[in-house]
Motif scaffolding. Structure first.
Motif, PDB file in Angstrom:
ATOM      1  N   GLU A 155       0.815  -1.210   0.000  1.00 56.52           N
ATOM      2  CA  GLU A 155       0.000   0.000   0.000  1.00 56.52           C
ATOM      3  C   GLU A 155       0.852   1.265   0.000  1.00 56.52           C
ATOM      4  O   GLU A 155       0.392   2.338  -0.388  1.00 56.52           O
ATOM      5  CB  GLU A 155      -0.967   0.021   1.183  1.00 56.52           C
ATOM      6  CG  GLU A 155      -0.342  -0.110   2.546  1.00 56.52           C
ATOM      7  CD  GLU A 155      -0.328  -1.552   3.049  1.00 56.52           C
ATOM      8  OE1 GLU A 155      -0.413  -1.736   4.282  1.00 56.52           O
ATOM      9  OE2 GLU A 155      -0.224  -2.477   2.222  1.00 56.52           O
ATOM     10  N   CYS A 156       2.118   1.147   0.422  1.00 56.92           N
ATOM     11  CA  CYS A 156       3.022   2.298   0.384  1.00 56.92           C
ATOM     12  C   CYS A 156       3.664   2.424  -0.994  1.00 56.92           C
ATOM     13  O   CYS A 156       3.572   3.452  -1.658  1.00 56.92           O
ATOM     14  CB  CYS A 156       4.085   2.153   1.463  1.00 56.92           C
ATOM     15  SG  CYS A 156       5.403   3.384   1.352  1.00 56.92           S
ATOM     16  N   VAL A 157       4.300   1.350  -1.435  1.00 62.06           N
ATOM     17  CA  VAL A 157       5.080   1.425  -2.674  1.00 62.06           C
ATOM     18  C   VAL A 157       4.193   1.541  -3.901  1.00 62.06           C
ATOM     19  O   VAL A 157       4.635   2.000  -4.960  1.00 62.06           O
ATOM     20  CB  VAL A 157       6.016   0.203  -2.769  1.00 62.06           C
ATOM     21  CG1 VAL A 157       5.279  -1.041  -3.243  1.00 62.06           C
ATOM     22  CG2 VAL A 157       7.209   0.499  -3.647  1.00 62.06           C
ATOM     23  N   LEU A 158       2.928   1.176  -3.778  1.00 66.39           N
ATOM     24  CA  LEU A 158       1.995   1.279  -4.903  1.00 66.39           C
ATOM     25  C   LEU A 158       1.903   2.701  -5.423  1.00 66.39           C
ATOM     26  O   LEU A 158       1.714   2.937  -6.619  1.00 66.39           O
ATOM     27  CB  LEU A 158       0.606   0.792  -4.465  1.00 66.39           C
ATOM     28  CG  LEU A 158      -0.466   0.658  -5.543  1.00 66.39           C
ATOM     29  CD1 LEU A 158      -0.095  -0.433  -6.528  1.00 66.39           C
ATOM     30  CD2 LEU A 158      -1.822   0.361  -4.928  1.00 66.39           C
ATOM     31  N   GLN A 180       7.299  -3.790 -12.327  1.00 66.99           N
ATOM     32  CA  GLN A 180       7.169  -3.874 -13.775  1.00 66.99           C
ATOM     33  C   GLN A 180       7.566  -2.558 -14.425  1.00 66.99           C
ATOM     34  O   GLN A 180       7.958  -2.524 -15.587  1.00 66.99           O
ATOM     35  CB  GLN A 180       5.733  -4.253 -14.149  1.00 66.99           C
ATOM     36  CG  GLN A 180       5.361  -5.665 -13.704  1.00 66.99           C
ATOM     37  CD  GLN A 180       3.915  -5.993 -14.002  1.00 66.99           C
ATOM     38  OE1 GLN A 180       3.250  -5.318 -14.768  1.00 66.99           O
ATOM     39  NE2 GLN A 180       3.409  -7.042 -13.360  1.00 66.99           N
ATOM     40  N   GLU A 181       7.432  -1.469 -13.686  1.00 70.65           N
ATOM     41  CA  GLU A 181       7.912  -0.157 -14.123  1.00 70.65           C
ATOM     42  C   GLU A 181       8.321   0.588 -12.866  1.00 70.65           C
ATOM     43  O   GLU A 181       7.603   0.565 -11.864  1.00 70.65           O
ATOM     44  CB  GLU A 181       6.813   0.599 -14.874  1.00 70.65           C
ATOM     45  CG  GLU A 181       7.261   1.924 -15.421  1.00 70.65           C
ATOM     46  CD  GLU A 181       6.248   2.553 -16.377  1.00 70.65           C
ATOM     47  OE1 GLU A 181       6.522   3.652 -16.867  1.00 70.65           O
ATOM     48  OE2 GLU A 181       5.187   1.938 -16.631  1.00 70.65           O
ATOM     49  N   LEU A 182       9.495   1.218 -12.906  1.00 73.55           N
ATOM     50  CA  LEU A 182       9.999   1.824 -11.677  1.00 73.55           C
ATOM     51  C   LEU A 182       9.185   3.031 -11.230  1.00 73.55           C
ATOM     52  O   LEU A 182       8.498   2.977 -10.213  1.00 73.55           O
ATOM     53  CB  LEU A 182      11.467   2.231 -11.855  1.00 73.55           C
ATOM     54  CG  LEU A 182      12.520   1.176 -11.538  1.00 73.55           C
ATOM     55  CD1 LEU A 182      13.912   1.787 -11.634  1.00 73.55           C
ATOM     56  CD2 LEU A 182      12.304   0.570 -10.161  1.00 73.55           C
ATOM     57  N   ALA A 183       9.269   4.124 -11.962  1.00 72.20           N
ATOM     58  CA  ALA A 183       8.574   5.346 -11.537  1.00 72.20           C
ATOM     59  C   ALA A 183       7.102   5.285 -11.918  1.00 72.20           C
ATOM     60  O   ALA A 183       6.681   4.477 -12.747  1.00 72.20           O
ATOM     61  CB  ALA A 183       9.232   6.566 -12.165  1.00 72.20           C
ATOM     62  N   ILE A 184       6.313   6.171 -11.291  1.00 70.43           N
ATOM     63  CA  ILE A 184       4.915   6.337 -11.673  1.00 70.43           C
ATOM     64  C   ILE A 184       4.870   6.589 -13.181  1.00 70.43           C
ATOM     65  O   ILE A 184       5.658   7.375 -13.708  1.00 70.43           O
ATOM     66  CB  ILE A 184       4.292   7.516 -10.915  1.00 70.43           C
ATOM     67  CG1 ILE A 184       4.214   7.199  -9.417  1.00 70.43           C
ATOM     68  CG2 ILE A 184       2.912   7.860 -11.456  1.00 70.43           C
ATOM     69  CD1 ILE A 184       3.890   8.410  -8.553  1.00 70.43           C
ATOM     70  N   GLY A 185       3.964   5.898 -13.867  1.00 64.66           N
ATOM     71  CA  GLY A 185       3.916   6.007 -15.313  1.00 64.66           C
ATOM     72  C   GLY A 185       2.534   6.366 -15.826  1.00 64.66           C
ATOM     73  O   GLY A 185       1.607   6.656 -15.061  1.00 64.66           O
ATOM     74  N   CYS A 186       2.394   6.325 -17.128  1.00 67.09           N
ATOM     75  CA  CYS A 186       1.148   6.719 -17.780  1.00 67.09           C
ATOM     76  C   CYS A 186      -0.047   5.931 -17.252  1.00 67.09           C
ATOM     77  O   CYS A 186      -1.133   6.470 -17.028  1.00 67.09           O
ATOM     78  CB  CYS A 186       1.264   6.504 -19.290  1.00 67.09           C
ATOM     79  SG  CYS A 186       2.724   7.262 -20.032  1.00 67.09           S
ATOM     80  N   GLU A 187       0.158   4.619 -17.059  1.00 70.21           N
ATOM     81  CA  GLU A 187      -0.969   3.750 -16.717  1.00 70.21           C
ATOM     82  C   GLU A 187      -1.447   3.902 -15.282  1.00 70.21           C
ATOM     83  O   GLU A 187      -2.541   3.444 -14.953  1.00 70.21           O
ATOM     84  CB  GLU A 187      -0.600   2.302 -17.028  1.00 70.21           C
ATOM     85  CG  GLU A 187      -0.435   2.061 -18.521  1.00 70.21           C
ATOM     86  CD  GLU A 187       0.239   0.739 -18.832  1.00 70.21           C
ATOM     87  OE1 GLU A 187      -0.357  -0.080 -19.541  1.00 70.21           O
ATOM     88  OE2 GLU A 187       1.377   0.533 -18.365  1.00 70.21           O
ATOM     89  N   ASN A 188      -0.654   4.541 -14.426  1.00 65.04           N
ATOM     90  CA  ASN A 188      -1.143   4.809 -13.071  1.00 65.04           C
ATOM     91  C   ASN A 188      -2.397   5.667 -13.100  1.00 65.04           C
ATOM     92  O   ASN A 188      -3.288   5.523 -12.264  1.00 65.04           O
ATOM     93  CB  ASN A 188      -0.069   5.518 -12.239  1.00 65.04           C
ATOM     94  CG  ASN A 188       1.071   4.606 -11.836  1.00 65.04           C
ATOM     95  OD1 ASN A 188       1.742   4.061 -12.693  1.00 65.04           O
ATOM     96  ND2 ASN A 188       1.295   4.444 -10.550  1.00 65.04           N
ATOM     97  N   ASN A 223      -6.569   8.176  -4.470  1.00 64.48           N
ATOM     98  CA  ASN A 223      -5.984   6.896  -4.070  1.00 64.48           C
ATOM     99  C   ASN A 223      -4.629   7.068  -3.401  1.00 64.48           C
ATOM    100  O   ASN A 223      -4.290   6.329  -2.476  1.00 64.48           O
ATOM    101  CB  ASN A 223      -5.861   5.988  -5.295  1.00 64.48           C
ATOM    102  CG  ASN A 223      -5.544   4.561  -4.931  1.00 64.48           C
ATOM    103  OD1 ASN A 223      -5.903   4.076  -3.856  1.00 64.48           O
ATOM    104  ND2 ASN A 223      -4.865   3.879  -5.820  1.00 64.48           N
ATOM    105  N   CYS A 224      -3.848   8.052  -3.852  1.00 66.92           N
ATOM    106  CA  CYS A 224      -2.507   8.238  -3.296  1.00 66.92           C
ATOM    107  C   CYS A 224      -2.345   9.528  -2.491  1.00 66.92           C
ATOM    108  O   CYS A 224      -1.379   9.651  -1.736  1.00 66.92           O
ATOM    109  CB  CYS A 224      -1.476   8.232  -4.422  1.00 66.92           C
ATOM    110  SG  CYS A 224      -1.253   6.614  -5.189  1.00 66.92           S
ATOM    111  N   HIS A 225      -3.256  10.461  -2.655  1.00 67.05           N
ATOM    112  CA  HIS A 225      -3.091  11.759  -1.997  1.00 67.05           C
ATOM    113  C   HIS A 225      -4.089  11.987  -0.864  1.00 67.05           C
ATOM    114  O   HIS A 225      -4.318  13.128  -0.476  1.00 67.05           O
ATOM    115  CB  HIS A 225      -3.197  12.883  -3.033  1.00 67.05           C
ATOM    116  CG  HIS A 225      -2.025  12.921  -3.968  1.00 67.05           C
ATOM    117  ND1 HIS A 225      -0.850  13.567  -3.675  1.00 67.05           N
ATOM    118  CD2 HIS A 225      -1.852  12.360  -5.195  1.00 67.05           C
ATOM    119  CE1 HIS A 225      -0.002  13.421  -4.668  1.00 67.05           C
ATOM    120  NE2 HIS A 225      -0.580  12.692  -5.612  1.00 67.05           N
TER     121      HIS A 225
END
Length: 536
Positions: A155-158, A180-188, A223-225
């Motif tokens: 839940e943290c690293v997501l 599968q992808e390091l940084a936050i990407g388009c699909e997030n 979801n993250c903020h």
């Protein structure tokens, strides 16, 4: 450069076993959206995680030593030809050294490294803080020496990575590679891109948050903020189940206690915004996307003018009552959304999204009808919230740990669900825990047995304690063996297993377990001392 024709090669290589469209990675999106991709990768989200090799490209100190929470212990971060490392030591006693595997953070506030131990990821004890330009103890390490054993939970690293790959039923364990992808990407934010990559012009093949209703688009950010006082997964759901374009409440319910009488900036952006006069007078039109374009991040020098133009879409030049000469470079956000220190994270600051007209502006009245009942932060717009009773019970169990006044409500709900949902593992585990705390170990055992289906550390602990309390010590030992197999880096379970071996006078096995424990957690003086006594 990746072109659309080569998207399908990448697509075939993309990992993913989810039902429905698969996640394909941002490099596939680059084929058609190169300018947006390049712009996004310059934002804080676009480099939210990296490998330690990137640290050498900045002015971050390559060697630093900090005092740990344990007396006489120091923690060091350093770099050599083979990479970046952190170590904890006590002079002439032990040195525990680990190579850094990943680094979380954009650097806006700081950077926190991750170490890998087998399949498990753990937070490193030192983080780099941009505000002071130094390494210091990581969040959570100021008051406790956690060594290299604080797990990086899903839940943290997501929210800090493109797509983590956790192993089922193993807290803090991940596949290889773990992302599968390091940084936050388009699909997030846009959802899985498989269908869109195959048929770019097909309607509905991808989610465009800008075309969603404000509240629905906002759920992606939420979801993250938005932390809340309790975040509870809905029955049968995983943190990975949420998709952009869905209501977050269908995956996770976020609750807050009713009274809010002070600003809190740590993951409270959504709640704070909805308390603002700007939001209330916009008739609900104001949303995260009103002011933020996730693909663009202005520099510090550009930010005042950039966000001022956002303010002027609703306000006018004459709306500010300060004389023009008294204004801080016409920095609306600087005055009304000031960055302030975050109590829970040292050397860090976040923006106040309540947008007060004056710094002493009182909070609007916002209480639930029942007074002490929890407020649901993420309801689905236009749909009456039907929250499962088990979700509410989970929420009260979380807030009761923070505020004892909610304990009675939790116990009332537990009693109610024990009658109507008696086979639910969480209900049974909670009943067992309650009875064990009351000294009724024999009565607790049947409930704990049913609660074991959760495979959680606290259930194993309670089960082992209950078995030992009624004289079933061999069964308690077997329970702890199973527990340490399922959770091999949990220090409490390993210590309980060691002490159970000693209780049964199985000293050779106890010594072996002590040795294993000290290898994993050398920072623990109690077990080091115990091992030293038995090996003399």
């Amino acid at each position: 450069m990746v072109r659309l024709g080569s998207c399908f090669v990448l697509l075939a290589m993309a990992a993913g076993a989810e039902s429905g469209p698969r996640y394909v990675g941002s490099k596939v999106c680059f084929g058609c959206h190169a300018d947006i991709y390049r712009s996004f990768t310059k934002t804080a989200m676009g480099h939210s995680m990296r490998t330690p090799s990137d640290l050498g490209q900045s002015a971050i100190p390559a060697d630093a030593t900090v005092a740990a929470a344990s007396e006489g212990h120091t923690v060091r971060v350093f770099h050599d030809d083979s990479g970046w490392y952190q170590s904890e030591q006590e002079a002439n006693v032990f040195v525990d050294k680990h190579k850094l595997a990943y680094v979380i953070g954009s650097g806006a506030n700081g950077l926190t490294p991750i170490v890998r131990r087998g399949e498990h990821l753990f937070q490193a004890p030192l983080s780099y803080y941009s505000k002071i330009g130094k390494w210091d103890l990581s969040p959570g390490y100021k008051h406790a020496d956690l060594g290299f054993s604080r797990p990086v939970e899903l839940e943290c690293v997501l929210c800090h990575s493109g797509r983590p790959a956790p192993l089922a039923d193993q807290s803090g364990a991940y596949a290889d590679p773990p992302f599968q992808e390091l940084a936050i990407g388009c699909e997030n934010c846009h959802g899985p891109g498989e269908f869109h990559a195959r048929e770019p012009t097909r309607r509905g093949s991808i989610v465009n948050p800008a075309k969603l209703a404000p509240r629905l688009a906002e759920n992606i950010c939420l979801n993250c903020h938005q932390g809340g006082d309790a975040r509870v997964l809905q029955p049968g759901k995983s943190d990975l189940d949420f998709r952009p374009g869905q209501w977050l409440i269908d995956t996770v319910a976020i609750f807050k206690v009713p009274a809010m009488t002070r600003d809190s900036d740590l993951l409270e952006h959504h709640s704070a915004m909805k308390l603002s006069r700007c939001f209330r007078e916009s008739g609900g039109k104001l949303s995260c996307l009103t002011c933020h374009d996730p693909h663009v991040e202005p520099s510090a020098a550009e930010a005042p003018a950039y966000f001022r133009t956002k303010c002027l879409t609703c306000h006018t030049e004459d709306g500010c009552r300060l004389p023009k000469k008294a204004r801080a470079a016409d920095d609306c956000a600087g005055c009304h959304m000031p960055k302030r220190s975050v109590a829970m994270i040292s050397h860090s600051a976040l923006t106040n999204h309540r947008i007060p007209a004056r710094r002493d502006e009182p909070f609007p009245q916002r209480q639930s009808p029942e007074g002490d009942d929890l407020l649901l932060v993420d309801p689905a717009e236009g749909r009456k919230a039907a929250i499962p009773d088990i979700t509410i019970l989970h929420a009260y169990s979380e807030v009761a740990a923070l505020d004892p006044k909610y304990q009675q409500r939790f116990l009332e709900l537990l009693d109610q669900l024990a009658r109507v949902q008696p086979k639910t593992p969480f209900v049974q585990a909670a009943l067992g825990h309650k009875l064990l705390a009351e000294g009724k170990a024999a009565q607790a055992l049947p409930h704990l047995s049913l609660g074991m289906a959760l495979d959680e550390v606290t259930i194993y602990e309670d089960m082992a304690k209950a078995l030992a309390a009624v004289g079933r010590d061999e069964e308690a030992l077997e329970c702890l063996r199973q527990a340490t197999t399922a959770h091999p880096f949990d220090a409490v379970l390993m210590k309980m297993l060691t002490l159970q071996y000693i209780k049964l006078k199985r000293f050779a096995e106890a010594r072996d377990q002590m040795q294993r424990y000290v290898e994993l957690f050398p920072e623990d003086p109690f077990m080091r001392g115990l091992l030293a006594r038995v090996t003399k």
